[in-house]
Design an enzyme around this catalytic site. Structure first.
Site: not given
Lengths: 287, 287
Positions: B152, B229, B265
Site C-alpha cells: 500500500s 480490495d 487489502h
C-alpha cells in the site's frame, strides 16, 4: 441455530469465514472463524476438518491471523475451525477480573459450580453443539474426518477432548499444552472455580496426564514445546508429566514430544511449526 | 547510533530481533524488526537483505506477525527488515489527527514544508540512515545484495525508492501499491502536507507512475493487487496507470501485475503471496 457470516476473506486460495451463532450450551452468541481450503470450492467435494483450540485470552481471530495454519491447510485440503475460548458477556460477577479465569479462559470444561455453570460449558460446545451446527450448515465438511489441535490452554483442550472421546478425532497434536492442569497454578485456579475445590474426581477427569493413564493403544500424538517458553519454565505446562504417565501406562507408542530450542509461547512459535501439525493431522485424516 | 535489542524471538528457524535506535533523520527513537534467517547464524556467512515497507497506520510489527515473510525468507536465506512508517512522538500539531497523514503515514518522502520537515524524513531514513546503521551493526548482512518490497503506502515507497535509486536495490515488488499518488486522495493529502500544494515537481518526483516514464531498461517488477480490495475500487491504488506509463515509456518488459481474485487489502492477502515475493527477490539477490 445456523450461522451468520459477518465476513468472507480470501486466504491462501481458500476462504476464511467469520461466523457468529446463538449457542445454547454457552448461553450467548459465539464467534468463530472457519477456513475453507480451495479444495472445498469444488462442487460435491468434502474436506476433512481440523479443530484448533486457542489459549488463554485469545479469540478465534488470533491464530487465524498469526498462526499460519491456512498455509498448510490450503495445500493439504483441510478445513480449519477456530472457535472462541469462552462464552462472553454473560455478566457473571468476576468474569472479567483475571485473564486466566472467566472470559477468554473457559478451559474446555463444563463448569458445574454456580454461577459458572450458567454458560461456561465449552466442553459441550466444542464436542457437541459446534460440530452439529457446522456439519449441518456446511456440506463441504466431512463429519467423519475430524482432528484436533490447540495451544496452551487449547493444547490442554485438544488432549483432553481427544482422550475423553475415543474415535471422535482421527488425531491430536498440541503446542505448549497445559498437560497436567491439576498440578499447575493455571489449572488449579480454573478447576477450583469451575468445579469446586472438593471435586477431585472431576479435576482428574479433565487432566490429560491422568486421562492418558487409562488410554489403550497407540496415541499418534505430536507435542511441540519451546525451551524459551516462560510458562514452561514456570511449570505451568508440565509436558514431561504427561509423557511419563503415558510411558507408565504403556501408551507412549507414537507420542512425540519435541523440545524446540529457544522458541517462546507466542504465535511466532506456532507459525514456525503449523505446517508440521497440519501434516500430522493430514496423515490420519487421509489415511 | 547503534541499536538496542529489546527482544529476540525464535521464528522459522531464525531470529526476529526487535530493535530501537536514535535516528537523526527522523529526530526521534525509531523501532524496527529485523529477521535473521537460520543461514545468518553460520559464522562468516553473509545473507542478502529484503526491506519491507509497511502501509498506513502500521508499525514494523504488523507484517512481522501476520505477513509470513519469515517463512520464505527462512527457506531462501534472506534477512528481512521491517521499519516503522513515520517518526513518532515529535509533538507536531496535527500529527495524530488523521490515520492517513502524520504518525503512521510518513509516505517515504522527506517533507520540505514546515513543521513536518522537522522529522518527517522517511526517505532519508530508509535509503541512508537505516541501512548505514544496519550494515555497520550486523556483519551477517550483505550490503551489496539488497531488495525492496512493500504494501500500500509501503508499495508506493518500494516503487519510488527503487526507481529513484538505480542500482541500490536488486529487485522490487509491491502489494497493492499506491502507484500514482498524485492522482489519488491519499497521495494528494500527503504531498500537499509534506511538500505544499505548489510543489508539483516534488510531487512528480515521488510518484511511481511519473518516475517509471524516465526509467531505462527492464524493471523485473512484481505487483499483486486483490480484486476485492476496497481501496483499489476507490481508486487509491491505480496500478493500471503505472502499467500504462511503463508501457508508453517502453519499460514494461518484466513488469507483472497480477490481479488476485477476491483478495482484499489485508495481511491475509499478503500472507497468501509472501512466498512469491520472497522468491521474486531471491531470484535477483542470488543471481
Amino acid at each position: 441455530m445456523s450461522f451468520t457470516t459477518t465476513a468472507t476473506i480470501a486466504s491462501f486460495g481458500g476462504k476464511l469465514l467469520k461466523l457468529t451463532h446463538k449457542a445454547t450450551s454457552t448461553n450467548c452468541d459465539m464467534a468463530l472463524n472457519l477456513y475453507l481450503p480451495p479444495q472445498a470450492a469444488k462442487s460435491g467435494t468434502k474436506v476433512p476438518v481440523l479443530f484448533y483450540l486457542s489459549g488463554l485470552t485469545c479469540t478465534g481471530d488470533n491464530c487465524a491471523e498469526k498462526g499460519f495454519f491456512q498455509h498448510g491447510a490450503s495445500e493439504k485440503g483441510i478445513a480449519v475451525v477456530y472457535p472462541d475460548t469462552s462464552p462472553r458477556g454473560l455478566k457473571i460477577e468476576g468474569e472479567d477480573e483475571g485473564w486466566d479465569f472467566g472470559t477468554g479462559a473457559g478451559f474446555y470444561v463444563d463448569a458445574t459450580k454456580d454461577p459458572w455453570s450458567k454458560g461456561y460449558k465449552m466442553y459441550s460446545y466444542i464436542t457437541e453443539e459446534l460440530p452439529k451446527v457446522l456439519f449441518s450448515s456446511f456440506d463441504q465438511l466431512d463429519s467423519s474426518k475430524v482432528s484436533i489441535t490447540g495451544h496452551s490452554m487449547g493444547g490442554h483442550g485438544a488432549l483432553t477432548l481427544f482422550l475423553k472421546n475415543p474415535g471422535m478425532y482421527k488425531s491430536v497434536s498440541a503446542f505448549a499444552p497445559i498437560a497436567n492442569p491439576i498440578n499447575c497454578p493455571w489449572g488449579q485456579k480454573a478447576f477450583k472455580g469451575y468445579f469446586g475445590e472438593d471435586q477431585q474426581a472431576k479435576w482428574a477427569d479433565h487432566d490429560a496426564t491422568e486421562l492418558v493413564k487409562k488410554w489403550e493403544g497407540p496415541l499418534n500424538l505430536l507435542i511441540d514445546v519451546g525451551t524459551g517458553d516462560n510458562f514452561y519454565k514456570q511449570k505451568q505446562l508440565l509436558p514431561e508429566n504427561f509423557i511419563e504417565a503415558a510411558k507408565e501406562a504403556g501408551n507412549d507408542s507414537g507420542v512425540t514430544l519435541r523440545m524446540q530450542p529457544d522458541y517462546d509461547h507466542s504465535y511466532f512459535f506456532m507459525a514456525s511449526f503449523a505446517d508440521d501439525h497440519v501434516a500430522h493431522a493430514a496423515k490420519y485424516l487421509f489415511a
